[in-house]
Design a protein around this motif. Structure first.
Motif, mmCIF file in Angstrom:
data_model
loop_
_atom_site.group_PDB
_atom_site.id
_atom_site.type_symbol
_atom_site.label_atom_id
_atom_site.label_comp_id
_atom_site.label_asym_id
_atom_site.label_seq_id
_atom_site.Cartn_x
_atom_site.Cartn_y
_atom_site.Cartn_z
ATOM 1 N N TYR A 78 24.362 6.031 -4.770
ATOM 2 C CA TYR A 78 24.080 7.335 -4.072
ATOM 3 C C TYR A 78 22.754 7.395 -3.239
ATOM 4 C CZ TYR A 78 27.480 8.315 -7.856
ATOM 5 O OH TYR A 78 28.487 8.332 -8.938
ATOM 6 N N THR A 79 23.075 7.066 -1.933
ATOM 7 C CA THR A 79 21.860 7.075 -1.277
ATOM 8 C C THR A 79 21.866 8.341 -0.278
ATOM 9 O OG1 THR A 79 23.166 5.652 0.250
ATOM 10 C CG2 THR A 79 21.859 4.713 -1.170
ATOM 11 N N VAL A 80 20.698 8.534 0.454
ATOM 12 C CA VAL A 80 20.395 9.536 1.489
ATOM 13 C C VAL A 80 20.088 8.921 2.714
ATOM 14 C CG1 VAL A 80 18.997 11.432 1.691
ATOM 15 C CG2 VAL A 80 19.747 10.965 -0.597
ATOM 16 N N VAL A 81 20.483 9.660 3.856
ATOM 17 C CA VAL A 81 19.979 9.555 5.092
ATOM 18 C C VAL A 81 19.266 10.971 5.609
ATOM 19 C CG1 VAL A 81 20.883 9.420 7.735
ATOM 20 C CG2 VAL A 81 21.855 7.634 5.675
ATOM 21 N N GLU A 82 18.207 10.743 5.855
ATOM 22 C CA GLU A 82 17.511 11.965 6.494
ATOM 23 C C GLU A 82 17.427 12.239 7.906
ATOM 24 O OE1 GLU A 82 14.224 10.059 3.634
ATOM 25 O OE2 GLU A 82 13.623 12.404 3.549
ATOM 26 N N TRP A 83 17.275 13.283 8.605
ATOM 27 C CA TRP A 83 17.246 13.475 9.951
ATOM 28 C C TRP A 83 16.479 14.707 10.233
ATOM 29 C CZ3 TRP A 83 21.501 16.414 11.682
ATOM 30 C CH2 TRP A 83 22.580 16.666 10.875
ATOM 31 N N GLY A 84 16.258 15.035 11.581
ATOM 32 C CA GLY A 84 15.646 15.962 11.861
ATOM 33 C C GLY A 84 14.157 15.966 12.182
ATOM 34 N N ASP A 85 13.321 16.801 11.748
ATOM 35 C CA ASP A 85 11.993 16.902 12.134
ATOM 36 C C ASP A 85 11.209 15.941 10.878
ATOM 37 O OD1 ASP A 85 12.060 18.624 14.153
ATOM 38 O OD2 ASP A 85 11.785 20.294 12.930
ATOM 39 N N ILE A 286 11.370 22.205 10.813
ATOM 40 C CA ILE A 286 9.896 22.856 10.597
ATOM 41 C C ILE A 286 9.483 23.818 11.371
ATOM 42 C CG2 ILE A 286 7.332 22.159 10.208
ATOM 43 C CD1 ILE A 286 8.148 19.460 9.905
ATOM 44 N N PHE A 287 9.056 24.966 10.838
ATOM 45 C CA PHE A 287 8.637 26.235 11.271
ATOM 46 C C PHE A 287 7.419 26.579 11.176
ATOM 47 C CE2 PHE A 287 13.050 26.652 10.947
ATOM 48 C CZ PHE A 287 13.834 27.040 12.334
ATOM 49 N N LEU A 360 12.751 6.654 10.097
ATOM 50 C CA LEU A 360 11.385 7.112 10.975
ATOM 51 C C LEU A 360 11.850 7.868 11.931
ATOM 52 C CD1 LEU A 360 8.365 6.807 11.443
ATOM 53 C CD2 LEU A 360 8.970 4.581 12.754
ATOM 54 N N PHE A 361 11.575 9.131 11.802
ATOM 55 C CA PHE A 361 12.086 10.239 12.802
ATOM 56 C C PHE A 361 10.845 10.870 13.484
ATOM 57 C CE2 PHE A 361 13.110 11.378 8.708
ATOM 58 C CZ PHE A 361 11.719 12.481 8.483
ATOM 59 N N PHE A 362 11.144 11.305 14.700
ATOM 60 C CA PHE A 362 10.123 12.181 15.525
ATOM 61 C C PHE A 362 10.832 12.954 16.524
ATOM 62 C CE2 PHE A 362 6.162 12.607 17.319
ATOM 63 C CZ PHE A 362 6.114 12.726 18.598
ATOM 64 N N LYS A 363 10.478 13.836 16.420
ATOM 65 C CA LYS A 363 11.316 15.494 17.326
ATOM 66 C C LYS A 363 12.401 15.091 17.034
ATOM 67 C CE LYS A 363 7.766 15.162 20.898
ATOM 68 N NZ LYS A 363 7.374 15.054 22.492
ATOM 69 N N GLU A 364 13.485 14.592 18.083
ATOM 70 C CA GLU A 364 14.815 14.745 17.528
ATOM 71 C C GLU A 364 15.561 13.394 17.548
ATOM 72 O OE1 GLU A 364 16.774 17.455 17.424
ATOM 73 O OE2 GLU A 364 15.012 18.705 17.594
#
Length: 407
Positions: A78-85, A286-287, A360-364
């Motif tokens: 059971y793995t996870v993919v994170e996305w967004g900010d 993020i806000f 590794l994510f940045f902005k969009e």
């Protein structure tokens, strides 16, 4: 219909695997949790002499325990993919994390996601249903300083008062940074019908994949932890005024958990591992806290809007199974070019990886790091990103090899 030998063998293997996993989890808990408690009992003199060092050590032990729970899911596939900010960018700031709640596995999923987010795990506070106090992990959460909230109208006002007192007493004194809560106030399957009836009565949107959030705990947290305004007019922050060095709560992180086919993972599945390997998607937005209204009515509308957006996000994901298509191809290309020019793309330590895929994510933009022990898995990871026009980075011990880049 007759059961074939192959089917019988598959069922037998699944049952045996579940039994062995359960035995391991029991042994794991019998060793790890008492060890955590005993270490902290022995260290009580340090708590008196140097409270900051004591809670630092407690935080490290707490993070190890959460990593243990996260590893159970990883072991089952059971793995996870994170996305967004990029939430790691605010890991040293104070933040409130708002999460949609579908099942007990939501907590385990977050434990897995947050392991590589700096000091977050050891410096975070959880708000959870009081029933968790009586589980095997209850004693750990009690010592760590998490807050157990009792649901129901009968207890609501009293619980909010207790929450405020708890934050003032423990949040800053134990150097907490993030606070995690589930504003819906319960699991989706339990609250959906009530929420939909309330929405119909008050002419609010009809939601299927989330429920309308409750404002109480969110309002108390903002009022208690947000620092006074720069012009000197208090915007809340009773606990902040007691700790003049603190900048107060600075961010609200809107977190959405999406399970394939809208089938959430519960704690039983996480432990026994009888479900087929699956990838859960987690989206962050993020806000700045200054953009979050303080007045009750405005805050209610703001919070409703966040969950309406979650509904749209989840609906698209469940209907198309193409969550990564939200990402901007141009933004991804720009980030890759800038990162390579500034030498920001580098080898990530293998010891930091609990999943096959890290992001590794940045902005969009999104870049998935593939730390596959089996090179054949890279093919699957490449196919996932192809739909979003992304690139796969394969980490070796000597370099990071870029495959299928956007340039």
């Amino acid at each position: 219909m007759a059961v074939t030998l192959e089917q019988a063998q598959r069922v037998g293997y699944t049952c045996l695997k579940a039994l062995l996993r359960f035995a391991f989890m029991v042994a794991n808990n019998l060793v790890a949790i008492p060890s955590y408690v005993l270490y902290l009992i022995v260290l009580q003199p340090l708590r008196i002499l140097d409270s900051k060092s004591f809670w630092y050590i407690e935080g490290v032990l707490f993070k190890w325990l959460l990593a243990m729970v996260a590893s159970w899911g990883w072991w089952a596939g059971y793995t996870v993919v994170e996305w967004g900010d990029d939430v790691k960018a605010v890991s040293e700031d104070e933040a409130m994390v708002l999460v949609n709640h579908q099942a007990t596995g939501d907590v385990c999923t977050l434990m897995m996601c947050l392991q590589d987010k700096g000091t977050v795990v050891r410096q975070m506070m959880w708000l959870m249903d009081h029933i968790f106090k009586y589980t095997n992990f209850g004693i750990v959460s009690l010592i760590h300083g998490d807050f157990f909230i009792r649901q129901g109208r009968t207890y609501r006002d009293q619980q909010l008062v207790l929450l405020k007192e708890h934050l003032e007493k423990y949040y800053r004194s134990r150097n907490r940074k993030w606070i995690v809560l589930f504003p819906e106030g319960g699991f989706l399957r339990k609250r959906r019908e009530t929420s939909q009836a309330f929405a119909k009565k008050n002419n609010l949107p009809f939601l299927k994949h989330v429920t309308l959030p409750r404002i109480g705990a969110t309002q108390v947290i903002l009022k208690t932890l947000v620092a006074p305004q720069e012009n000197g007019t208090p915007s809340g922050g009773d606990a902040v005024r007691k700790e003049s060095k603190s900048k107060g709560l600075q961010w609200v992180i809107d977190t959405t958990i999406a399970y394939p086919k809208a089938e959430p993972i519960d704690i039983q599945t996480w432990i026994l591992g009888y479900r087929q390997p699956t990838v859960t998607h987690v989206h962050y937005r993020i806000f700045p806290v200054k953009d979050v209204p303080a007045e009750p009515e405005a805050l209610t509308n703001w919070l409703y809007q966040r969950f309406i957006e979650k509904e749209d996000l989840l609906t698209h994901f469940y209907e198309t199974d193409e969550s990564l298509s939200y990402l901007s191809k141009d933004a991804s290309k720009e980030f890759l070019e800038n990162s390579m020019a500034n030498d920001d793309v580098s080898l990530v330590s293998m010891t930091e990886c609990a999943n096959n895929m890290w992001k590794l994510f940045f902005k969009e933009s999104v870049y998935v790091f593939a730390f596959s022990r089996d090179p054949q898995l890279i093919v699957l990871e490449s196919e996932i990103l192809d739909r979003a026009g992304g690139g796969v980075f394969v980490a070796t011990q000597s370099a990071v090899v870029v495959l299928d880049t956007l340039i």
